[in-house]
Motif scaffolding. Structure first.
Motif, mmCIF file in Angstrom:
data_model
loop_
_atom_site.group_PDB
_atom_site.id
_atom_site.type_symbol
_atom_site.label_atom_id
_atom_site.label_comp_id
_atom_site.label_asym_id
_atom_site.label_seq_id
_atom_site.Cartn_x
_atom_site.Cartn_y
_atom_site.Cartn_z
ATOM 1 N N UNK A 155 -130.230 32.074 -19.431
ATOM 2 C CA UNK A 155 -131.063 31.651 -18.185
ATOM 3 C C UNK A 155 -130.431 30.380 -17.316
ATOM 4 N N UNK A 156 -129.863 30.696 -16.162
ATOM 5 C CA UNK A 156 -129.050 29.785 -15.413
ATOM 6 C C UNK A 156 -129.920 29.476 -14.076
ATOM 7 N N UNK A 157 -129.905 28.354 -13.810
ATOM 8 C CA UNK A 157 -130.503 27.636 -12.679
ATOM 9 C C UNK A 157 -129.471 27.500 -11.514
ATOM 10 N N UNK A 158 -129.502 28.209 -10.332
ATOM 11 C CA UNK A 158 -128.446 27.950 -9.261
ATOM 12 C C UNK A 158 -128.534 26.584 -8.802
ATOM 13 N N UNK A 159 -129.435 25.555 -9.077
ATOM 14 C CA UNK A 159 -128.934 24.381 -8.690
ATOM 15 C C UNK A 159 -128.554 23.513 -9.466
ATOM 16 N N UNK A 160 -128.194 24.013 -10.815
ATOM 17 C CA UNK A 160 -127.406 23.081 -11.842
ATOM 18 C C UNK A 160 -125.930 23.607 -11.976
ATOM 19 N N UNK A 161 -125.349 22.591 -12.976
ATOM 20 C CA UNK A 161 -123.936 22.808 -13.646
ATOM 21 C C UNK A 161 -124.276 23.028 -15.259
ATOM 22 N N UNK A 162 -123.426 23.754 -15.807
ATOM 23 C CA UNK A 162 -123.312 23.970 -17.175
ATOM 24 C C UNK A 162 -122.071 23.721 -17.641
ATOM 25 N N UNK A 163 -121.949 23.517 -19.075
ATOM 26 C CA UNK A 163 -120.651 23.886 -19.751
ATOM 27 C C UNK A 163 -121.080 24.500 -20.901
ATOM 28 N N UNK A 164 -120.268 25.669 -21.251
ATOM 29 C CA UNK A 164 -120.706 26.769 -22.193
ATOM 30 C C UNK A 164 -119.371 26.879 -23.109
ATOM 31 N N UNK A 165 -119.581 26.861 -24.482
ATOM 32 C CA UNK A 165 -118.736 26.920 -25.563
ATOM 33 C C UNK A 165 -118.987 28.148 -26.154
ATOM 34 N N UNK A 166 -117.839 28.908 -26.414
ATOM 35 C CA UNK A 166 -118.013 30.189 -27.283
ATOM 36 C C UNK A 166 -117.043 29.966 -28.480
ATOM 37 N N UNK A 167 -117.430 30.022 -29.781
ATOM 38 C CA UNK A 167 -116.624 29.878 -30.850
ATOM 39 C C UNK A 167 -116.588 31.200 -31.873
ATOM 40 N N UNK A 168 -115.277 31.918 -31.929
ATOM 41 C CA UNK A 168 -115.258 33.134 -32.753
ATOM 42 C C UNK A 168 -114.028 32.789 -33.794
ATOM 43 N N UNK A 169 -114.607 33.595 -34.819
ATOM 44 C CA UNK A 169 -113.522 33.397 -36.109
ATOM 45 C C UNK A 169 -112.508 34.634 -36.020
ATOM 46 N N UNK A 170 -111.465 34.258 -35.761
ATOM 47 C CA UNK A 170 -110.514 35.071 -35.818
ATOM 48 C C UNK A 170 -109.921 35.783 -37.217
ATOM 49 N N UNK A 171 -109.409 37.058 -37.590
ATOM 50 C CA UNK A 171 -109.111 37.617 -38.481
ATOM 51 C C UNK A 171 -107.918 36.857 -39.403
ATOM 52 N N UNK A 172 -107.365 36.183 -38.550
ATOM 53 C CA UNK A 172 -106.308 35.221 -39.139
ATOM 54 C C UNK A 172 -107.080 33.976 -39.945
ATOM 55 N N UNK A 173 -108.083 33.812 -39.696
ATOM 56 C CA UNK A 173 -109.066 32.701 -40.296
ATOM 57 C C UNK A 173 -109.012 31.518 -39.506
ATOM 58 N N UNK A 174 -108.539 31.525 -38.271
ATOM 59 C CA UNK A 174 -108.651 30.249 -37.327
ATOM 60 C C UNK A 174 -109.902 30.274 -36.257
ATOM 61 N N UNK A 175 -110.246 29.368 -35.865
ATOM 62 C CA UNK A 175 -111.405 29.515 -35.120
ATOM 63 C C UNK A 175 -110.742 29.490 -33.640
ATOM 64 N N UNK A 176 -111.296 30.294 -32.660
ATOM 65 C CA UNK A 176 -111.006 30.307 -31.303
ATOM 66 C C UNK A 176 -112.030 29.766 -30.420
ATOM 67 N N UNK A 177 -111.611 28.764 -29.598
ATOM 68 C CA UNK A 177 -112.846 28.184 -28.513
ATOM 69 C C UNK A 177 -112.461 28.628 -27.354
ATOM 70 N N UNK A 178 -113.497 29.112 -26.466
ATOM 71 C CA UNK A 178 -113.014 29.328 -25.256
ATOM 72 C C UNK A 178 -114.365 28.388 -24.314
#
Length: 942
Positions: free
Chosen positions: A40-63
């Motif tokens: 739920x995003x408000x058009x009058x605001x600014x956000x920071x979004x972090x997505x973290x996934x665990x790769x098969x190689x065993x490392x964490x990927x951050x976007x």
């Protein structure tokens, strides 16, 4: 990780858990957005979004993404950008940052919030509570996109409607889905997902749904009801000419950004990696994609200046609003960024995967379990490997059947077609392999593909087709053969003609020649002997070998080989020729005659062979066009992020890239109608190498048809078989699901023997085929379950030989022989794999496989390829004693003794499970096994 001393307190600990973390700028500071408000995003605001996934190689990927609403002020927008950079520094400057603008979000960002985001007017305020619900306000929304949907509220007016888009009219009691006549089926289907979302979350499931077609205005009460909201029906004006600008893609440019934010062009066209220096920041202008590359030794201040300068550059240039901006720190470059450089080095590091597995094994050992090597899920077969084989050799433009006794011999100068029939879900399935020898001729390869494709296209049941090349075989190929010898030379006419024309020696094996075989495999149900060049450099300390020379047989054990490798060696010896009496040679104690047979002693690899790099799967939608006039073709691909089964749309062709193998999935309503055309798409994909993985053209390529997906494909999805069993196009299927009318579009269940083939009607729908002749027997061991090896480790070679050797040429099996072949169905036994002068080849007169009767003692075992979805298994887990997380994790200081270490998560209470995993146990066990293991690994439960 970077230093946390100067990090915003709200960002402390960010990135330590999988999934999404979201913050919003409020009163010039970051505040965390609770999970209940994600999406739920408000058009009058600014956000920071972090997505973290665990790769098969065993490392964490951050976007990292920072999202700017259309009404957000400049101060909040700048702060969000700065905080995204600050978060990247806290995560070790290894993430990728994306600027997201309302209405122009990237596909990756929207994939986190399926099916869509619908921005809300106003400003986000933490802790706000809506005390009184206002009257439901009628809204008109437009939906654009066939893969990810951009949803935008437009004025509630007839003038907002057009013929090219899909619209949703959301009223208090009914939701109307209006399809413009020029919109695509995929866009209409995606918009139905938005309708479903609105129905569930805005109407709590209590409303009706109506689908309205553009141009239909009589004979339907719902059509009249729709137009009444606009004051009655009136024609929609013809769409103006497309506003798409035919922009000429200008040459890519690379700019150096100074400390003052000034740009200096550093290169154009095809770029070189050496143009980027670690103490500077650069901007790469790729027209519709802008990258800011920041050297690893640059300061935060320099990076902020560069980001600000790039945003000013876009505004000054008047670039289209859909131009995307991404920020990369040295070492975190995306495949698209790398593709602009001619000489970007490959950075595949298989050692990382091995080290990760070693650390997990060490943690197991600390808790009292001696784990020599963790099992690799990708090495396990995902189908029943006790089916029936038929093999043909390509010979002079024809497919020549191979006698059963010869089926486990392949020659590198030839090409083969392999048909494997097995039981799955109560019915017979067929899998075809095209095996191309490494020394086979171009003509034989072309014939193998064309001839096999014709056979597969005419075979009932839409079997899977795979193209594989010698030395790149997948584990499953070896598992269905169980034992296999790959010889040098060839038996086909084209191979014989080629060596005769060139005056070359015929390398084809016979009993008088010196031959060196490398032994490989995982167990006695999956072992191979591969003939290699008879020179010492072919040796490897990790392997075992058989050397046949001058009437002597040597078995060579490398110093790094294991007991399991030795057992494979002895098992293969018994199958090759039980009369051989080998001389055992350990590495370092070889007699001179051994080296003489290999042409002298030279250097050879003495380090342990490491496993290949493990990549997470990626899904791409493909558009393949062929210009018959110029005999050229082109392939356009687009990645689908965070893919699900619903992304397999029946109108499309998709490629699932698993790095070590790829799958070409063909929808029934797609333009591709032959397996050979599908293989061409797969080869074009490998050549394009869109991710810059260094894909080989020899990568195994499977062709899978919609509705006939095998377990080794569906394991990458949370698979619902009922969705794969529907007729109609994407829109019709989703509308039927939404209205609860799926039975109208369901094909008869594939488990029924009455449905065995697929025929295509003029409208592209599938209709059931007539009942095939004959009954089908269920496999004695379904779902790929395997029996223990009849010769466990520790037996002597003679004991092993008694279990595996076929003592006579009689067309019957002894009890031990039948056990040894693991109920594999053959028409006659195979007394030995390599002919000798004293024992001529035995050939079967009848080449038709005979099914062996399943043993009455065979147990039906659950599949190992998916989570414990059965109610009985869930009930078993529910009866377990609960222990706290701190005691069941792998690295616990106070571990619970005598628990099932493969199900540590099952001992958690429901409350603690949901706290740690972010989902219920039931939802977790519906995930594919590989996803379960990834999540468990991140929580130290695997």
């Amino acid at each position: 990780m970077g230093s946390n001393r100067n990090i915003d307190s709200e960002l402390q600990g960010a990135g330590s858990k999988l999934g999404l973390e979201i913050w919003c700028v409020e009163s010039l500071r970051l505040v965390s957005v609770p999970q209940s408000s994600h999406g739920k995003f408000f058009s009058g605001s600014a956000y920071v979004v972090l997505h973290t996934a665990l790769l098969k190689s065993g490392t964490l990927q951050h976007d990292i993404h920072y999202w700017l609403g259309n009404e957000a002020n400049e101060v909040d927008s700048t702060l969000a950008s700065d905080k995204a950079l600050e978060l990247d520094a806290a995560l070790g400057s290894q993430s990728v940052q994306y600027k997201e603008v309302q209405g122009q979000e990237t596909g990756k960002f929207l994939s986190y919030f399926k099916p869509c985001i619908i921005p809300v007017e106003g400003i986000y305020r933490s802790g706000q509570v809506q005390l009184k619900l206002p009257a439901y306000e009628t809204r008109l929304l437009t939906c654009k996109g066939d893969r990810v949907v951009h949803v935008k509220e437009v004025p509630f007016s007839r003038s907002s409607l057009n013929h090219r888009d899909v619209f949703i009219l959301d009223t208090a009691s009914k939701i109307f889905h209006f399809s413009g006549c020029n919109s695509s089926i995929q866009e209409r289907a995606k918009a139905l997902e938005v309708v479903q979302y609105i129905k569930e979350y805005k109407h709590k499931g209590n409303c009706e749904v109506a689908a309205i077609e553009d141009g239909k205005f009589v004979g339907d009460a719902e059509v009249g009801e729709f137009w009444n909201f606009f004051g009655g029906y009136a024609p929609i004006p013809k769409d103006p000419p497309s506003a798409q600008e035919q922009l000429q893609s200008s040459a890519v440019k690379l700019f150096w950004i100074s400390l003052q934010g000034k740009f200096t062009q550093n290169g154009s066209g095809r770029l070189r990696r050496s143009m980027l220096e670690s103490n500077k920041c650069y901007m790469l202008d790729g027209d519709f994609q802008i990258f800011v590359w920041m050297g690893r030794t640059t300061s935060i201040t320099e990076r902020k200046t560069s980001i600000s300068a790039a945003e000013d550059f876009l505004r000054a240039q008047g670039r289209p609003i859909n131009t995307h901006l991404a920020f990369l720190t040295e070492g975190s470059e995306t495949s698209i960024f790398k593709s602009y450089f001619d000489d970007w080095p490959q950075t595949v590091e298989p050692k990382l995967y091995e080290e990760g597995r070693g650390k997990v094994a060490a943690m197991f050992k600390q808790t009292g379990y001696d784990v020599k090597e963790l099992p690799d899920e990708d090495d396990k077969p995902h189908i029943d490997c006790n089916g029936t084989l038929k093999v043909w050799r390509v010979n002079g433009g024809k497919l020549s059947p191979i006698p059963v006794v010869e089926q486990r011999k392949l020659y590198s100068g030839d090409c083969y077609t392999v048909q494997y029939t097995y039981s799955a879900n109560g019915r017979e399935e067929r899998l075809f392999y095209i095996w191309l020898g490494s020394k086979s001729s171009t003509e034989d390869r072309a014939d193998a593909i064309s001839l096999t494709s014709v056979v597969v296209d005419s075979t009932k049941g839409d079997p899977v087709l795979a193209r594989i090349v010698e030395n790149k075989e997948p584990t499953q190929f070896f598992s269905i053969f169980q034992t296999l010898i790959m010889f040098k030379g060839g038996m086909g006419s084209r191979y014989k003609s080629f060596i005769a024309e060139k005056g070359l020696d015929d390398e084809t094996y016979d009993d008088k020649k010196t031959a060196l075989f490398r032994i490989q495999g995982t167990n006695r149900d999956n072992m191979q002997a591969v003939q290699v060049d008879q020179v010492s450099r072919s040796l490897n300390s990790s392997c075992c070998y058989i050397l046949k020379a001058r009437g002597s047989i040597f078995t060579w054990l490398g110093n790094l080989s294991t007991i399991e490798d030795h057992d494979l060696l002895y098992g293969m010896l018994d199958l090759i020729n039980p009369t051989w009496q080998p001389v055992l040679v350990r590495e370092g104690s070889e007699p001179d005659v051994f080296w003489d047979a290999l042409g002298g002693k030279t250097e050879y690899p003495k380090e342990k062979e490491r496993k290949g790099f493990v990549e997470d799967p990626h899904l791409f939608v493909c558009t393949f066009t062929e210009d018959m006039g110029s005999q050229s073709s082109s392939l356009k691909v687009k990645e689908i992020f965070n893919f699900t089964q619903d992304d397999l749309t029946t109108e499309d062709v998709l490629v699932l890239d698993c790095y070590s193998e790829i799958f070409v999935w063909i929808g029934h309503n797609s333009a591709v109608k032959s397996k050979q055309q599908a293989l061409s798409i797969g080869l074009a994909f490998l050549k394009k190498d869109i991710l810059g993985e260094g894909l080989y053209m020899d990568t195994p390529t499977y062709v899978v048809t919609e509705g006939h997906e095998p377990p080794f494909f569906t394991r990458f999805f949370e698979w619902d078989a009922s969705k794969a069993n529907m007729l109609g196009n994407s829109f019709e299927r989703k509308l039927a699901i939404l209205k609860g009318q799926t039975q109208k579009l369901e094909a008869p269940l594939r488990t029924s023997p009455n449905v065995y083939s697929k025929e295509t009607t003029p409208n592209g729908f599938r209709r059931p085929s007539p009942t095939p002749n004959g009954l089908r027997r269920p496999s004695p061991t379904p779902n790929g379950s395997r029996r223990p090896s009849p010769a466990p480790n520790g037996l002597t070679r003679r004991q092993s030989l008694d279990s595996y050797t076929l003592r006579s040429t009689s067309p019957t099996f002894s009890r031990s022989d039948f056990s040894a072949t693991n109920n594999r169905r053959f028409s006659s036994p195979i007394p030995r794999m390599i002919p000798s002068s004293s024992s001529p080849d035995v050939r079967s007169a009848d080449n038709t496989p005979v099914s062996a009767s399943p043993s009455s003692e065979t147990k039906i075992l659950p599949s190992k390829d998916s989570g414990p979805k059965q109610d009985g298994e869930n009930q078993t887990n529910a009866n377990l004693v609960n222990y706290p997380y701190e005691r069941v994790k792998v690295n616990s200081n106070n571990p619970v003794p005598d628990i099932d270490i493969t199900k540590r998560e099952a001992y958690l209470s429901e409350e603690e499970f949901e706290e740690k995993f972010g989902m219920s146990k039931r939802a977790f066990y519906q995930l594919p096994r590989w996803k379960q293991n990834k999540v468990k690994m991140s929580l130290f439960l695997f």
